[in-house]
Design an enzyme around this catalytic site. Structure first.
Site, PDB file in Angstrom:
ATOM      1  N   ARG A  87      31.879  50.536  52.005  1.00 30.95           N
ATOM      2  CA  ARG A  87      32.354  49.287  51.379  1.00 30.95           C
ATOM      3  C   ARG A  87      31.956  48.162  52.313  1.00 30.95           C
ATOM      4  O   ARG A  87      32.390  48.115  53.458  1.00 30.95           O
ATOM      5  CB  ARG A  87      33.868  49.331  51.174  1.00 30.95           C
ATOM      6  CG  ARG A  87      34.442  47.984  50.807  1.00 30.95           C
ATOM      7  CD  ARG A  87      35.856  48.063  50.303  1.00 30.95           C
ATOM      8  NE  ARG A  87      35.893  48.612  48.954  1.00 30.95           N
ATOM      9  CZ  ARG A  87      36.950  48.532  48.156  1.00 30.95           C
ATOM     10  NH1 ARG A  87      38.058  47.954  48.559  1.00 30.95           N
ATOM     11  NH2 ARG A  87      36.919  49.053  46.948  1.00 30.95           N
TER      12      ARG A  87
ATOM     13  N   GLN B 237      33.874  52.303  40.448  1.00 32.90           N
ATOM     14  CA  GLN B 237      34.976  51.831  39.592  1.00 32.90           C
ATOM     15  C   GLN B 237      34.561  51.889  38.119  1.00 32.90           C
ATOM     16  O   GLN B 237      35.345  52.242  37.241  1.00 32.90           O
ATOM     17  CB  GLN B 237      35.349  50.399  39.985  1.00 32.90           C
ATOM     18  CG  GLN B 237      36.482  49.825  39.149  1.00 32.90           C
ATOM     19  CD  GLN B 237      37.820  50.488  39.428  1.00 32.90           C
ATOM     20  OE1 GLN B 237      38.251  50.544  40.571  1.00 32.90           O
ATOM     21  NE2 GLN B 237      38.490  50.992  38.394  1.00 32.90           N
TER      22      GLN B 237
ATOM     23  N   ASP C 261      39.484  41.033  36.175  1.00 33.58           N
ATOM     24  CA  ASP C 261      39.517  41.332  37.614  1.00 33.58           C
ATOM     25  C   ASP C 261      40.076  40.090  38.295  1.00 33.58           C
ATOM     26  O   ASP C 261      40.153  39.012  37.688  1.00 33.58           O
ATOM     27  CB  ASP C 261      38.085  41.657  38.105  1.00 33.58           C
ATOM     28  CG  ASP C 261      38.037  42.075  39.568  1.00 33.58           C
ATOM     29  OD1 ASP C 261      39.079  42.487  40.121  1.00 33.58           O
ATOM     30  OD2 ASP C 261      36.945  41.981  40.175  1.00 33.58           O
TER      31      ASP C 261
ATOM     32  N   ARG D  26      39.982  57.289  39.579  1.00 33.86           N
ATOM     33  CA  ARG D  26      39.069  57.077  40.719  1.00 33.86           C
ATOM     34  C   ARG D  26      38.813  58.411  41.416  1.00 33.86           C
ATOM     35  O   ARG D  26      37.688  58.732  41.779  1.00 33.86           O
ATOM     36  CB  ARG D  26      39.676  56.076  41.711  1.00 33.86           C
ATOM     37  CG  ARG D  26      39.719  54.641  41.241  1.00 33.86           C
ATOM     38  CD  ARG D  26      38.342  54.045  41.065  1.00 33.86           C
ATOM     39  NE  ARG D  26      37.591  54.035  42.303  1.00 33.86           N
ATOM     40  CZ  ARG D  26      37.669  53.080  43.238  1.00 33.86           C
ATOM     41  NH1 ARG D  26      38.421  52.026  43.022  1.00 33.86           N
ATOM     42  NH2 ARG D  26      36.948  53.153  44.354  1.00 33.86           N
TER      43      ARG D  26
ATOM     44  N   CYS E  40      40.919  47.070  37.450  1.00 35.15           N
ATOM     45  CA  CYS E  40      40.533  47.924  38.589  1.00 35.15           C
ATOM     46  C   CYS E  40      41.583  47.915  39.683  1.00 35.15           C
ATOM     47  O   CYS E  40      41.633  48.843  40.486  1.00 35.15           O
ATOM     48  CB  CYS E  40      39.167  47.505  39.123  1.00 35.15           C
ATOM     49  SG  CYS E  40      39.142  45.870  39.887  1.00 35.15           S
TER      50      CYS E  40
ATOM     51  N   HIS F  35      30.395  47.253  41.911  1.00 37.74           N
ATOM     52  CA  HIS F  35      31.460  48.231  42.185  1.00 37.74           C
ATOM     53  C   HIS F  35      31.242  49.439  41.253  1.00 37.74           C
ATOM     54  O   HIS F  35      32.050  49.698  40.353  1.00 37.74           O
ATOM     55  CB  HIS F  35      32.825  47.575  41.956  1.00 37.74           C
ATOM     56  CG  HIS F  35      33.964  48.317  42.587  1.00 37.74           C
ATOM     57  ND1 HIS F  35      33.797  49.462  43.351  1.00 37.74           N
ATOM     58  CD2 HIS F  35      35.308  48.079  42.564  1.00 37.74           C
ATOM     59  CE1 HIS F  35      34.984  49.874  43.772  1.00 37.74           C
ATOM     60  NE2 HIS F  35      35.909  49.067  43.310  1.00 37.74           N
TER      61      HIS F  35
HETATM   62  N1  NVA Z   1      36.253  41.833  42.674  1.00 35.53           N
HETATM   63  C1  NVA Z   1      37.209  42.436  43.582  1.00 35.53           C
HETATM   64  C2  NVA Z   1      37.391  43.903  43.273  1.00 35.53           C
HETATM   65  C3  NVA Z   1      38.440  44.588  44.098  1.00 35.53           C
HETATM   66  C4  NVA Z   1      38.525  46.058  43.845  1.00 35.53           C
HETATM   67  C5  NVA Z   1      36.765  42.217  45.017  1.00 35.53           C
HETATM   68  O1  NVA Z   1      35.567  42.329  45.275  1.00 35.53           O
HETATM   69  O2  NVA Z   1      37.604  41.913  45.850  1.00 35.53           O
HETATM   70  N1   CP Z   2      39.842  49.037  42.702  1.00 33.75           N
HETATM   71  C1   CP Z   2      39.608  49.214  44.024  1.00 33.75           C
HETATM   72  O1   CP Z   2      38.474  49.416  44.472  1.00 33.75           O
HETATM   73  O2   CP Z   2      40.731  49.185  44.789  1.00 33.75           O
HETATM   74  P1   CP Z   2      40.803  49.133  46.385  1.00 33.75           P
HETATM   75  O3   CP Z   2      40.258  47.806  46.810  1.00 33.75           O
HETATM   76  O4   CP Z   2      42.253  49.301  46.713  1.00 33.75           O
HETATM   77  O5   CP Z   2      39.975  50.255  46.936  1.00 33.75           O
END
Ligand code: NVA
Ligand code: CP
Length: 307
Positions: free
Chosen positions: A102, A132, A222, A290, A262, A129
């Site tokens: 990540r 997801q 989101d 997930r 998500c 993502h």
């Molecule tokens: N769009 C959000 C998704 C979190 C799972 C982010 O990137 O923070």
């Molecule tokens: N939806 C998702 O990726 O959640 P986290 O940021 O908690 O991993």
């Protein structure tokens, strides 16, 4: 060897194979059978951003498949002190069997993959993502939404981009409504249009939440403020006015429409408390998935190590 960096790297059949594996492994687990598909394998999980679901689902998932997960926060490893991504990749991938990352820029993930000897999985970047979205696809199938009309209302961000690829590759209708100035990346949108010609998908990009939600089978959104955008919060909250998924907006969808998120969710912003709690079963089934979807992805990547 294949990496899982974006959905665009796979065709419909391949994505379906991963989903089929996820369904099979989930059923085995629910029957109490544990099948060690990835016996004695180690998954390194590198996090440059926070996570609840991604960490817990990957760590639990690899354990349930017979392996071990290594949680590596960039705060604790030398990457966070400036060791190059390509060196980190060459070290870690000599010791482990698979890596999940990540991070911020998609290019950092790609750089890691270029130098890695083992499959690399995107656990979220600023642009995409994809794990997801595999989860969301599995969840839609479980709720009987096989050829859905999906409405995404909100930011044209990493989630929206991955929805574009999912819909255009799998061949369903996706309507995205964003505020002006928050549209999806135009290169990704154009590419999705190309994929859609082949798959029969319908992609509609616009600025009208009501138009997008009208008659939809699935409504999703989101956060308006993604990780790394915290300083823009005030402006974003102002610009996203009218884009909350609340009872009024949801009333335009089909009566049996489901709502996906998500997570984490911010009530009073992208979703109302009422809609969130009314659809909690769908949302938390999605969260659980997930675990299952990612097992399908990891097992598929392991099966294709020699490709
Ligand atoms: N769009 C959000 C998704 C979190 C799972 C982010 O990137 O923070
Ligand atoms: N939806 C998702 O990726 O959640 P986290 O940021 O908690 O991993």
């Amino acid at each position: 060897m294949r990496h899982f960096l974006t959905l665009r790297d796979f065709n419909k059949e391949e994505l379906q194979e991963m989903i089929d594996l996820a369904i099979k492994i989930k059923a085995q687990q629910k029957r109490g059978e544990s099948v060690p598909y990835l016996k004695n394998q180690t998954l390194a999980m590198i996090f440059e951003k926070s996570s609840t679901r991604t960490r817990v689902s990957f760590e639990t998932g690899i354990y349930q498949l017979g392996g071990t997960g290594l949680f590596l926060s960039s705060r604790d490893i030398q990457l966070g002190r400036g060791e190059p991504m390509k060196d980190t990749a060459r070290v870690i991938s000599r010791m482990v069997d698979m890596v999940m990352i990540r991070t911020f820029e998609q290019s950092k993930l790609e750089e890691f993959a270029n130098y890695s000897k083992v499959p690399v999985i995107n656990g979220l970047t600023d642009s995409f993502h994809p794990v997801q979205l595999m989860t969301d696809y599995l969840t839609m199938l479980e709720f009987g939404k096989e050829n859905p009309v999906v409405a995404y209302v909100g930011d044209g961000n990493n989630m929206a981009h991955s929805w574009l690829y999912l819909a255009s590759i799998m061949g369903f209708e996706l309507r995205i409504a964003t505020p002006r100035g928050y549209s999806c990346d135009s290169t990704i949108a154009v590419e999705a249009e190309e994929f859609a010609k082949k798959s029969g998908a319908k992609i509609i990009l616009g600025y009208d939440p009501v138009g997008a939600v009208q008659g939809a089978d699935v409504v999703t959104t989101d956060t308006w403020v993604s990780m790394g955008q915290e300083e823009e919060k005030e402006r974003r909250v102002r610009d996203f006015a009218g884009f909350e998924v609340n009872s009024k907006l949801m009333s335009y969808a089909k009566e049996d429409a489901i709502f996906l998120h998500c997570l984490p969710a911010y009530r009073g912003y992208e979703v109302s408390e009422e809609i969130f709690e009314t659809h909690a079963n769908e949302i938390f089934s999605e969260a659980e998935n997930r675990l299952h979807a990612q097992k399908g992805i990891m097992v598929w990547l392991d099966m294709h190590r020699d490709d």
